[in-house]
Structures are given as C-alpha cells and as structure tokens.
Scaffold this motif. Structure first.
Motif: not given
Length: 274
Positions: A203-204, A237-248, A258-260
């Motif tokens: 992730x880093x 594995x996703x990149x999301x808006x830090x406030x809304x979690x909408x895709x960036x 974020x990832x699981x």
C-alpha cells in the motif's frame, strides 16, 4: 461495571464535579493501538471509560464471532495500567435485552468496500456504537483510523442523530515492520505473520506511486497484482475521497488508499492517507 445504570451513575458523578469524559469502545483483545486510544482520551478529557463488548450483530454468519479472542482479566489490567478510569463490560443480554428490535443504518458510506464484503456489518457497528454513545454520555469518543470506513460511518451517524459526543480519529499504530496492530493478528501463524508485512509495504508503494504521478488505475492494479503474488488475496484495493469514500481517479483532493486482504483464514484491513 456491567450495567448501563451503573455506568450512567458514575458518569453523572463525574459531570457533577465538572469533569469531562472520553469513551474508548473496544471488543477487547487489547493491544498498543487500543492503549493509544486511551492515551488520546486522557489528553482530551478528565476521565476515560473503555468498553469491552464483542458485538454479535456486526459479525456475519461465517465470520469469527465464536473464536474472536476474549481475555477480560488481561484487558482490565492493561487498561488500569494505561490510566483508564472505568471499564464497562456488559453482557449480550444487557446490550440486547429480550424484545430488542431496533437498528441503525448509515447509507452511502457503508455501501462499498467492507460494506460490500461484510453485509450488515456496519449496521451492527452503527447500532452498538449509537447505544454506547447514549449510554456513556461522553464528551469525546476515540476511534482508530485503521478502521477508517468505520470511523467515517460513526462520525456520520453521530452527526445525523444529533449525538453530541465528538468523534475523534486516532492515527493507526503499527508494528516495526509496518503491519497495523489488530486483535486478529493473533490468528496468524509465524509464516503468515512474516508475509503480512508485505500488506502495508504494498500500500505504501502504491501511495508513493500515485503521489509521484502514476495513474491511479495503474497503481491500484499493480498493488492488487503484488498482493496476489504474495498470497495476500485482496477483497479490494481502492483510492477513495477521505471524507465521502467516493472513488478518486485523479489525486486532486485528500484521499485514502484502502484495502482488505485474506491471508489463510484471517482477514486484515489497512489504509493510508494519500
């Protein structure tokens, strides 16, 4: 304390003395990350209440509710050593008495990521946390950023329901090799634990690539492939808006990667600011 009535009575005493209260909700099996939440609570409030409750409503039918580690005596000693003033450890019957029929659902924020892979999980989280916030009547409640989607969900729920407790996010605590502290790390074998260090490192690397100008889609695809090659099977594995979690798709605002992943029988989550 085991009952809501006893908890509320003690908090009323503190409030009458002009003392503020911070709440640290946990499911037990405490580690240094939880104790960092206690320390953050002590920095903001006069008194800290920690709760330990393995909440059945946030586990799916095939998840690890029955084997989730429970060690109340050790946890109580750790909390006392960290300066926590009160442990609230209710039974399931105290939290969900006969006839209990209500639930809290936060739309939008919970639809994807862990919400998609753990149906009903965030309904259980929102319900139990709303109860804990109402029970404790705390001025602050401390939540780790490791569970980032949970943090945003709780913050939204508290705002929507006019719960006056301030929801405070606390930075993730990590092992020396970067793995985020988690009660579920105890499930890992020695070999799995060694491989798990590749999770934050991957992730880093993706974060650094995105910051350096690599296309978001490319960086995420490379991270996904790297995790799979190491036997860390990603749910997402996703990149999301830090406030809304909408895709960036273009890094033009604060975001989180974020990832699981699943490693053997264990599921781990992590996230990083980008």
């Amino acid at each position: 304390m085991r009952t809501v009535a006893a908890l509320r009575a003690r908090v009323r005493e503190w409030n009458a003395a002009g003392q503020s209260v911070a709440l640290v909700p946990t499911m037990g099996a405490l580690h240094a990350g939880h104790l960092a939440l206690v320390a953050a609570g002590l920095a903001r409030a006069d008194r800290v209440v920690a709760s330990i409750f393995v909440n059945p409503t946030q586990f799916g039918p095939n998840e690890d509710f029955s084997r989730y580690p429970r060690r109340e005596a050790e946890d109580a000693a750790a909390l006392a050593g960290a300066g926590c003033h009160l442990l609230f450890a209710p039974t399931v019957e105290e939290m969900y008495p006969a006839g209990f029929a209500s639930s809290v659902q936060v739309a939008g924020l919970t639809a994807e990521l862990d919400g998609a892979h753990r149906p009903g999980h965030f309904d259980g989280v929102a319900t139990v946390v709303s109860k804990l916030l109402n029970q404790a009547g705390a001025d602050f409640a401390m939540f780790g950023e490791k569970d980032y989607q949970q943090l945003l969900t709780v913050r939204r729920m508290a705002a929507d329901l006019d719960i006056p407790t301030e929801i405070v996010g606390v930075p993730t605590v990590r092992e020396a090799d970067g793995l985020a502290l988690s009660s579920r790390n105890a499930y890992l074998s020695a070999e799995e634990r060694a491989r798990a260090a590749l999770f934050p490192k991957t992730l880093m690397a993706a974060r650094d690539a995105i910051r350096a100008g690599t296309a978001v889609e490319t960086a995420l695809a490379e991270a996904d492939a790297a995790l799979r090659a190491a036997g860390l099977v990603p749910d997402y594995v996703a990149l999301r808006d830090a406030e809304t979690l909408l895709p960036v798709t273009v890094l033009d605002r604060p975001a989180r990667i974020l990832s699981a992943i699943r490693l053997g029988s264990t599921r781990l989550i992590d996230n990083l600011a980008v």
